[in-house]
Design a protein around this motif. Structure first.
Motif, PDB file in Angstrom:
ATOM      1  N   ALA A  77     -34.501 -25.536  -6.150  1.00 31.08           N
ATOM      2  CA  ALA A  77     -35.112 -26.867  -6.240  1.00 31.08           C
ATOM      3  C   ALA A  77     -36.625 -26.760  -6.429  1.00 31.08           C
ATOM      4  O   ALA A  77     -37.212 -27.492  -7.233  1.00 31.08           O
ATOM      5  CB  ALA A  77     -34.787 -27.683  -4.998  1.00 31.08           C
ATOM      6  N   GLU A  78     -37.231 -25.836  -5.724  1.00 40.87           N
ATOM      7  CA  GLU A  78     -38.686 -25.677  -5.809  1.00 40.87           C
ATOM      8  C   GLU A  78     -39.114 -25.291  -7.216  1.00 40.87           C
ATOM      9  O   GLU A  78     -40.080 -25.822  -7.755  1.00 40.87           O
ATOM     10  CB  GLU A  78     -39.135 -24.620  -4.797  1.00 40.87           C
ATOM     11  CG  GLU A  78     -40.643 -24.537  -4.622  1.00 40.87           C
ATOM     12  CD  GLU A  78     -41.299 -23.592  -5.599  1.00 40.87           C
ATOM     13  OE1 GLU A  78     -42.475 -23.829  -5.936  1.00 40.87           O
ATOM     14  OE2 GLU A  78     -40.649 -22.633  -6.049  1.00 40.87           O
ATOM     15  N   TRP A  79     -38.395 -24.379  -7.848  1.00 41.54           N
ATOM     16  CA  TRP A  79     -38.772 -23.937  -9.192  1.00 41.54           C
ATOM     17  C   TRP A  79     -38.484 -25.002 -10.254  1.00 41.54           C
ATOM     18  O   TRP A  79     -39.023 -24.933 -11.355  1.00 41.54           O
ATOM     19  CB  TRP A  79     -38.077 -22.626  -9.551  1.00 41.54           C
ATOM     20  CG  TRP A  79     -38.537 -21.468  -8.705  1.00 41.54           C
ATOM     21  CD1 TRP A  79     -37.749 -20.638  -7.967  1.00 41.54           C
ATOM     22  CD2 TRP A  79     -39.883 -21.023  -8.480  1.00 41.54           C
ATOM     23  NE1 TRP A  79     -38.516 -19.705  -7.296  1.00 41.54           N
ATOM     24  CE2 TRP A  79     -39.838 -19.921  -7.600  1.00 41.54           C
ATOM     25  CE3 TRP A  79     -41.125 -21.451  -8.928  1.00 41.54           C
ATOM     26  CZ2 TRP A  79     -40.974 -19.247  -7.171  1.00 41.54           C
ATOM     27  CZ3 TRP A  79     -42.262 -20.780  -8.487  1.00 41.54           C
ATOM     28  CH2 TRP A  79     -42.181 -19.681  -7.620  1.00 41.54           C
ATOM     29  N   ARG A  80     -37.663 -26.018  -9.933  1.00 39.01           N
ATOM     30  CA  ARG A  80     -37.362 -27.079 -10.885  1.00 39.01           C
ATOM     31  C   ARG A  80     -38.109 -28.381 -10.546  1.00 39.01           C
ATOM     32  O   ARG A  80     -37.940 -29.382 -11.217  1.00 39.01           O
ATOM     33  CB  ARG A  80     -35.850 -27.354 -10.898  1.00 39.01           C
ATOM     34  CG  ARG A  80     -35.023 -26.221 -11.473  1.00 39.01           C
ATOM     35  CD  ARG A  80     -33.533 -26.530 -11.523  1.00 39.01           C
ATOM     36  NE  ARG A  80     -32.977 -26.640 -10.176  1.00 39.01           N
ATOM     37  CZ  ARG A  80     -32.469 -27.768  -9.657  1.00 39.01           C
ATOM     38  NH1 ARG A  80     -32.405 -28.868 -10.349  1.00 39.01           N
ATOM     39  NH2 ARG A  80     -31.998 -27.791  -8.408  1.00 39.01           N
ATOM     40  N   LEU A  81     -38.938 -28.368  -9.545  1.00 38.47           N
ATOM     41  CA  LEU A  81     -39.579 -29.576  -9.031  1.00 38.47           C
ATOM     42  C   LEU A  81     -40.295 -30.386 -10.117  1.00 38.47           C
ATOM     43  O   LEU A  81     -40.131 -31.605 -10.196  1.00 38.47           O
ATOM     44  CB  LEU A  81     -40.569 -29.203  -7.919  1.00 38.47           C
ATOM     45  CG  LEU A  81     -41.116 -30.332  -7.073  1.00 38.47           C
ATOM     46  CD1 LEU A  81     -39.996 -31.090  -6.394  1.00 38.47           C
ATOM     47  CD2 LEU A  81     -42.080 -29.786  -6.042  1.00 38.47           C
ATOM     48  N   GLU A  82     -41.045 -29.746 -10.955  1.00 40.02           N
ATOM     49  CA  GLU A  82     -41.820 -30.510 -11.949  1.00 40.02           C
ATOM     50  C   GLU A  82     -40.930 -31.126 -13.039  1.00 40.02           C
ATOM     51  O   GLU A  82     -41.360 -32.031 -13.749  1.00 40.02           O
ATOM     52  CB  GLU A  82     -42.925 -29.665 -12.564  1.00 40.02           C
ATOM     53  CG  GLU A  82     -42.471 -28.461 -13.319  1.00 40.02           C
ATOM     54  CD  GLU A  82     -43.651 -27.572 -13.721  1.00 40.02           C
ATOM     55  OE1 GLU A  82     -43.517 -26.915 -14.762  1.00 40.02           O
ATOM     56  OE2 GLU A  82     -44.669 -27.546 -13.021  1.00 40.02           O
ATOM     57  N   MET A 142     -37.916 -32.499 -12.234  1.00 37.14           N
ATOM     58  CA  MET A 142     -37.050 -33.479 -11.579  1.00 37.14           C
ATOM     59  C   MET A 142     -37.597 -34.875 -11.787  1.00 37.14           C
ATOM     60  O   MET A 142     -38.814 -35.090 -11.686  1.00 37.14           O
ATOM     61  CB  MET A 142     -36.938 -33.181 -10.087  1.00 37.14           C
ATOM     62  CG  MET A 142     -36.226 -31.913  -9.749  1.00 37.14           C
ATOM     63  SD  MET A 142     -36.265 -31.680  -7.950  1.00 37.14           S
ATOM     64  CE  MET A 142     -34.910 -30.588  -7.754  1.00 37.14           C
ATOM     65  N   PRO A 143     -36.731 -35.866 -12.018  1.00 35.53           N
ATOM     66  CA  PRO A 143     -37.212 -37.238 -12.186  1.00 35.53           C
ATOM     67  C   PRO A 143     -37.723 -37.828 -10.870  1.00 35.53           C
ATOM     68  O   PRO A 143     -38.570 -38.725 -10.884  1.00 35.53           O
ATOM     69  CB  PRO A 143     -35.986 -37.986 -12.687  1.00 35.53           C
ATOM     70  CG  PRO A 143     -34.818 -37.139 -12.290  1.00 35.53           C
ATOM     71  CD  PRO A 143     -35.291 -35.733 -12.227  1.00 35.53           C
ATOM     72  N   ASP A 144     -37.217 -37.327  -9.746  1.00 32.32           N
ATOM     73  CA  ASP A 144     -37.628 -37.844  -8.441  1.00 32.32           C
ATOM     74  C   ASP A 144     -37.586 -36.713  -7.421  1.00 32.32           C
ATOM     75  O   ASP A 144     -36.512 -36.185  -7.125  1.00 32.32           O
ATOM     76  CB  ASP A 144     -36.695 -38.974  -8.008  1.00 32.32           C
ATOM     77  CG  ASP A 144     -37.143 -39.646  -6.717  1.00 32.32           C
ATOM     78  OD1 ASP A 144     -38.111 -39.166  -6.087  1.00 32.32           O
ATOM     79  OD2 ASP A 144     -36.519 -40.635  -6.327  1.00 32.32           O
ATOM     80  N   ALA A 145     -38.722 -36.323  -6.953  1.00 30.00           N
ATOM     81  CA  ALA A 145     -38.794 -35.226  -5.978  1.00 30.00           C
ATOM     82  C   ALA A 145     -38.170 -35.653  -4.666  1.00 30.00           C
ATOM     83  O   ALA A 145     -37.691 -34.857  -3.919  1.00 30.00           O
ATOM     84  CB  ALA A 145     -40.236 -34.800  -5.757  1.00 30.00           C
TER      85      ALA A 145
END
Length: 173
Positions: A163-168, A170-173
């Motif tokens: 999740a951390e590596w895909r954070l930017e 993601m449409p909603d953190a």
């Protein structure tokens, strides 16, 4: 980001000690004296030779140097009360002396070790690992997460890391 569980002013000292410890043929048993030189803030905050708990050790240059040189590591295990009370760590702590150098930056340090045979080795660290001058790599951050995550009950390091590596993205953190 902090790579070590100690006061941030100790991080260049830790880096220096780990580098010295990693040298081929390094033998902690031959150490006669250790001199830690750094910005005056380093001595003011960490000149604490006689600590008795893991918490106190986190802000002791003497303990940090001794544990890092003996163990070749500077993780949570080096800052336990049991490690603080270890006779070998206590004996090496007694050989640490601190010197101030107002010309040095706070994120740097110099550690010199004089051995009983007269040899001296020195390690200079201009910027501590984790500082702006030498930031942690993605691999370092991943390693830190995977090392510490098991300490938190119910923490799933794989899911958290993914999740951390895909954070930017993601449409909603």
């Amino acid at each position: 980001y902090k790579p070590y569980p100690s006061g941030v002013v100790l991080h260049p000292v830790t880096d220096a000690c780990l580098a010295l410890r990693a040298a081929p043929g390094f033998d902690v048993s031959g150490i006669a004296e250790i001199v830690v030189r750094g910005h005056p803030l380093l001595r003011q905050r960490t000149d604490r030779p006689n600590v008795s708990t893991g918490r106190e050790a986190q802000v002791s240059a003497h303990h940090t140097v001794a544990a890092a040189l003996i163990d070749g590591a500077a993780g949570l295990a080096q800052y336990t009360t049991a490690r603080v009370c270890d006779p070998a760590v206590q004996a090496l702590r007694a050989k640490v002396r601190m010197e101030e150098d107002a010309a040095m930056e706070v994120e740097g340090a110099v550690v010199s070790i004089r051995f009983a045979d007269g040899r001296t080795v020195t390690e200079v660290v201009a910027h501590a690992l984790g500082s702006l001058g030498r930031p942690l790599s993605d691999a370092d951050l991943e390693h830190k997460l995977r090392t510490l995550a098991p300490l938190a009950e119910g923490c799933a390091p794989d899911a958290l890391s993914d999740a951390e590596w895909r954070l930017e993205d993601m449409p909603d953190a």
